[in-house]
Design a protein around this motif. Structure first.
Motif, PDB file in Angstrom:
ATOM      1  N   ALA A  16      62.268  -5.423  -7.685  1.00  0.00           N
ATOM      2  CA  ALA A  16      61.081  -5.998  -8.324  1.00  0.00           C
ATOM      3  C   ALA A  16      61.164  -5.729  -9.814  1.00  0.00           C
ATOM      4  O   ALA A  16      60.716  -4.691 -10.304  1.00  0.00           O
ATOM      5  CB  ALA A  16      59.814  -5.387  -7.725  1.00  0.00           C
ATOM      6  N   GLU A  17      61.746  -6.654 -10.532  1.00  0.00           N
ATOM      7  CA  GLU A  17      62.015  -6.487 -11.960  1.00  0.00           C
ATOM      8  C   GLU A  17      61.915  -7.824 -12.675  1.00  0.00           C
ATOM      9  O   GLU A  17      62.313  -8.856 -12.128  1.00  0.00           O
ATOM     10  CB  GLU A  17      63.439  -5.939 -12.177  1.00  0.00           C
ATOM     11  N   HIS A  18      61.421  -7.788 -13.910  1.00  0.00           N
ATOM     12  CA  HIS A  18      61.429  -9.018 -14.695  1.00  0.00           C
ATOM     13  C   HIS A  18      62.859  -9.433 -15.041  1.00  0.00           C
ATOM     14  O   HIS A  18      63.143 -10.624 -15.190  1.00  0.00           O
ATOM     15  CB  HIS A  18      60.587  -8.835 -15.965  1.00  0.00           C
ATOM     16  N   ASP A  19      63.769  -8.464 -15.119  1.00  0.00           N
ATOM     17  CA  ASP A  19      65.189  -8.752 -15.328  1.00  0.00           C
ATOM     18  C   ASP A  19      65.948  -8.713 -14.004  1.00  0.00           C
ATOM     19  O   ASP A  19      67.111  -8.303 -13.960  1.00  0.00           O
ATOM     20  CB  ASP A  19      65.804  -7.726 -16.295  1.00  0.00           C
ATOM     21  N   HIS A  20      65.308  -9.151 -12.934  1.00  0.00           N
ATOM     22  CA  HIS A  20      65.908  -8.999 -11.607  1.00  0.00           C
ATOM     23  C   HIS A  20      67.274  -9.667 -11.449  1.00  0.00           C
ATOM     24  O   HIS A  20      68.125  -9.136 -10.729  1.00  0.00           O
ATOM     25  CB  HIS A  20      64.940  -9.474 -10.513  1.00  0.00           C
TER      26      HIS A  20
END
Length: 310
Positions: A6-10
């Motif tokens: 769960a990451e904006h840079d996933h």
């Protein structure tokens, strides 16, 4: 094994994990609804606490959650479960935080901003530059990041003391005192650097009473947590000229509201929570190291004590 990222840079995280551990099945997104669907399929989660707190709030829970932040405040909310293994990001922020701190210490000693203003006014600024050597620094928060910052500062000839939850001997600090001694120790510091975590004991620590005890002309840097500072009291200390300035990386509310007094407080620099960004490469290395320990039933780095808050 399936892992939810769960990451904006996933996409970056997914690629790095696939390159180093192709046996893992990575389910990655930054969309809350997608993550809720994915989270029920995996017992291991990796990512940003605010995104993962949403999953916990919807009744989902991992066996192990690896935070990509050093702080895990969103995961400590009283309405969220605590019966799972939580680890936070450790060992990857020391150098970047030291670079951040040194940027503003050197800027202060060399008067970079005022020289730039003079240049725009076509005024020759012939003041001699000052040195960091021999300056007194108080680092409030002597955990892993604080210790690494101290190591860099000592290399520049600064005299570094520390404040921690309890007094202790800890290299490279000259001394480390308990939090109860902070009012005494700020009186001698040219620079006070807050790196404390968010705990009940650290809320509103920097209030009018403590700020009044700062050495006149000291510079205050807050790269710990915004809740440690009483905003109005800091603005007042700057307006009356007691402090030389403040560098504020973290605020109680982010982004900072446009009407907040920090925007126009004299001598205050806002840095937008940019002091120590997470390196995906370093974070994935930590995650895979902890994954190996998790699968082997061994100890992990950065295990969070829910009662302590870090």
């Amino acid at each position: 094994m399936q892992v939810v990222v769960a990451e904006h840079d996933h996409p970056v995280y997914a690629q790095l994990i696939a390159e180093q551990h192709p046996q893992l099945q990575v389910l990655a997104s930054s969309d809350p609804s997608e993550l809720r669907t994915m989270a029920g399929q995996a017992s291991v989660w990796l990512g940003e606490p605010d995104l993962l707190a949403d999953l916990l709030r919807h009744g989902l829970k991992p066996a192990w959650l690896q935070s990509t932040w050093a702080g895990v405040t969103p995961l400590l909310a009283p309405d969220l479960p605590r019966d799972y293994l939580l680890t936070r990001a450790v060992g990857i922020f020391g150098q970047v935080m030291a670079e951040y701190v040194l940027t503003y210490l050197l800027n202060h000693e060399r008067q970079v901003l005022s020289r730039l203003i003079h240049q725009t006014q076509r005024r020759w600024d012939g003041r001699p530059g000052q040195s960091l050597a021999g300056r007194e620094v108080l680092i409030v928060g002597c955990g892993e990041i604080g210790q690494q910052v101290a190591q860099y500062l000592v290399g520049f000839g600064l005299r570094v003391r520390g404040i921690a939850s309890q007094a202790r001997d800890q290299a490279p600090f000259i001394e480390v005192a308990a939090l109860s001694a902070v009012a005494q120790w700020v009186t001698q510091a040219d620079y006070v650097i807050n790196l404390l975590p968010d705990t009940p004991a650290t809320h509103d620590l920097y209030d009018a009473a403590l700020l009044a005890r700062f050495k006149p002309g000291a510079l205050f840097i807050n790269a710990g947590r915004g809740v440690a500072v009483v905003d109005a009291d800091l603005v007042q200390a700057l307006e009356c000229g007691h402090l030389a300035g403040a560098v504020i990386d973290v605020c109680r509310e982010e982004p900072l509201p446009t009407q907040h007094p920090f925007w126009h407080a004299p001598g205050l620099i806002l840095t937008g929570h940019s002091s120590a960004p997470t390196s995906p490469v370093a974070m994935v290395e930590l995650f895979l190291h902890n994954l190996q320990g998790y699968q082997a039933g061994q100890g992990l780095r950065g295990v969070v004590n829910f009662q302590r808050g870090y």
